[in-house]
Write a protein that holds these residues in place. Structure first.
Motif, PDB file in Angstrom:
ATOM      1  N   ASP A   1      81.633  33.882   3.911  1.00 61.56           N
ATOM      2  CA  ASP A   1      82.333  32.664   4.333  1.00 61.56           C
ATOM      3  C   ASP A   1      83.046  31.939   3.196  1.00 61.56           C
ATOM      4  OD1 ASP A   1      79.631  31.852   6.595  1.00 61.56           O
ATOM      5  OD2 ASP A   1      81.476  32.989   6.946  1.00 61.56           O
ATOM      6  N   ASN A   2      83.031  32.523   2.006  1.00 64.35           N
ATOM      7  CA  ASN A   2      83.568  31.816   0.855  1.00 64.35           C
ATOM      8  C   ASN A   2      84.404  32.719  -0.054  1.00 64.35           C
ATOM      9  OD1 ASN A   2      82.252  28.921   0.566  1.00 64.35           O
ATOM     10  ND2 ASN A   2      80.685  30.308   1.363  1.00 64.35           N
ATOM     11  N   ALA A   3      85.410  32.109  -0.660  1.00 67.92           N
ATOM     12  CA  ALA A   3      86.142  32.799  -1.723  1.00 67.92           C
ATOM     13  C   ALA A   3      85.225  32.980  -2.926  1.00 67.92           C
ATOM     14  CB  ALA A   3      87.369  31.990  -2.122  1.00 67.92           C
ATOM     15  N   VAL A   4      85.510  34.000  -3.713  1.00 66.45           N
ATOM     16  CA  VAL A   4      84.727  34.275  -4.918  1.00 66.45           C
ATOM     17  C   VAL A   4      85.683  34.387  -6.100  1.00 66.45           C
ATOM     18  CG1 VAL A   4      82.912  35.678  -5.960  1.00 66.45           C
ATOM     19  CG2 VAL A   4      83.140  35.599  -3.470  1.00 66.45           C
ATOM     20  N   TYR A   5      85.225  33.932  -7.243  1.00 59.95           N
ATOM     21  CA  TYR A   5      86.058  33.810  -8.424  1.00 59.95           C
ATOM     22  C   TYR A   5      85.445  34.594  -9.584  1.00 59.95           C
ATOM     23  CZ  TYR A   5      87.414  29.703  -5.711  1.00 59.95           C
ATOM     24  OH  TYR A   5      87.797  28.857  -4.697  1.00 59.95           O
ATOM     25  N   TRP A   6      86.303  35.117 -10.437  1.00 54.69           N
ATOM     26  CA  TRP A   6      85.866  35.668 -11.733  1.00 54.69           C
ATOM     27  C   TRP A   6      86.465  34.811 -12.849  1.00 54.69           C
ATOM     28  CZ3 TRP A   6      82.267  39.116 -13.034  1.00 54.69           C
ATOM     29  CH2 TRP A   6      81.850  40.070 -12.103  1.00 54.69           C
ATOM     30  N   TYR A   7      85.620  34.540 -13.830  1.00 52.75           N
ATOM     31  CA  TYR A   7      86.007  33.816 -15.021  1.00 52.75           C
ATOM     32  C   TYR A   7      85.506  34.611 -16.233  1.00 52.75           C
ATOM     33  CZ  TYR A   7      86.782  29.459 -12.356  1.00 52.75           C
ATOM     34  OH  TYR A   7      87.235  28.498 -11.486  1.00 52.75           O
ATOM     35  N   ARG A   8      85.956  34.185 -17.400  1.00 48.08           N
ATOM     36  CA  ARG A   8      85.388  34.713 -18.632  1.00 48.08           C
ATOM     37  C   ARG A   8      85.410  33.620 -19.702  1.00 48.08           C
ATOM     38  NH1 ARG A   8      90.115  39.008 -20.550  1.00 48.08           N
ATOM     39  NH2 ARG A   8      91.716  37.459 -21.063  1.00 48.08           N
ATOM     40  N   ARG A   9      84.486  33.781 -20.660  1.00 43.29           N
ATOM     41  CA  ARG A   9      84.454  32.894 -21.809  1.00 43.29           C
ATOM     42  C   ARG A   9      84.444  33.744 -23.068  1.00 43.29           C
ATOM     43  NH1 ARG A   9      80.653  28.083 -21.328  1.00 43.29           N
ATOM     44  NH2 ARG A   9      79.022  29.678 -21.282  1.00 43.29           N
ATOM     45  N   ALA A  10      85.491  33.584 -23.842  1.00 42.15           N
ATOM     46  CA  ALA A  10      85.640  34.359 -25.065  1.00 42.15           C
ATOM     47  C   ALA A  10      84.771  33.771 -26.172  1.00 42.15           C
ATOM     48  CB  ALA A  10      87.109  34.365 -25.480  1.00 42.15           C
ATOM     49  N   PRO A  11      84.469  34.561 -27.178  1.00 42.20           N
ATOM     50  CA  PRO A  11      83.662  34.050 -28.293  1.00 42.20           C
ATOM     51  C   PRO A  11      84.304  32.820 -28.931  1.00 42.20           C
ATOM     52  CG  PRO A  11      83.894  36.427 -28.452  1.00 42.20           C
ATOM     53  CD  PRO A  11      84.802  35.990 -27.344  1.00 42.20           C
TER      54      PRO A  11
END
Length: 112
Positions: A31-41
């Motif tokens: 029922d929901n959108a899903v997101y990908w993120y990243r955090r660089a060093p």
């Protein structure tokens, strides 16, 4: 309670490909959108990479230049992120997100 578990990261060489997975529990996935993120060093903020809607439509950050593919399998409560032609600047912890809930992340390290 919503839980997200990312996997698929590792140490790879520049030019390789990886497929990251994120399994979502809590009966909210379809029922929901899903997101990908990243955090660089060294970065404090997470960078948004891509979103997949409930019916599978993707949306990407304009900075990615076609190397990333997001997809989902509602039967498996899983979202994927395929990354091709990895570069050293892709080194980061990759996170998925649904309804403002985060997983623990999976580390991707690209050696050149």
């Amino acid at each position: 309670q919503v839980q997200l578990v990312e996997s698929g990261g590792g140490l790879v060489q520049a030019g390789d490909s990886l497929s990251l997975s994120c399994v979502v529990s809590g009966n909210i996935f379809s029922d929901n959108a899903v997101y990908w993120y990243r955090r660089a060093p060294g970065e404090q903020q997470r960078e948004w990479l891509a979103t997949v809607t409930t019916d599978g439509r993707p949306n990407y950050s304009k900075t990615l230049k076609g190397r990333f593919t997001i997809s989902r399998d509602n039967a498996k409560n899983t979202v994927y992120l395929q990354i091709n032609s990895l570069k050293s600047e892709d080194t980061a912890v990759y996170y998925c997100n649904i309804r403002q809930c985060w997983g623990q992340g999976t580390q991707v390290t690209v050696s050149s």
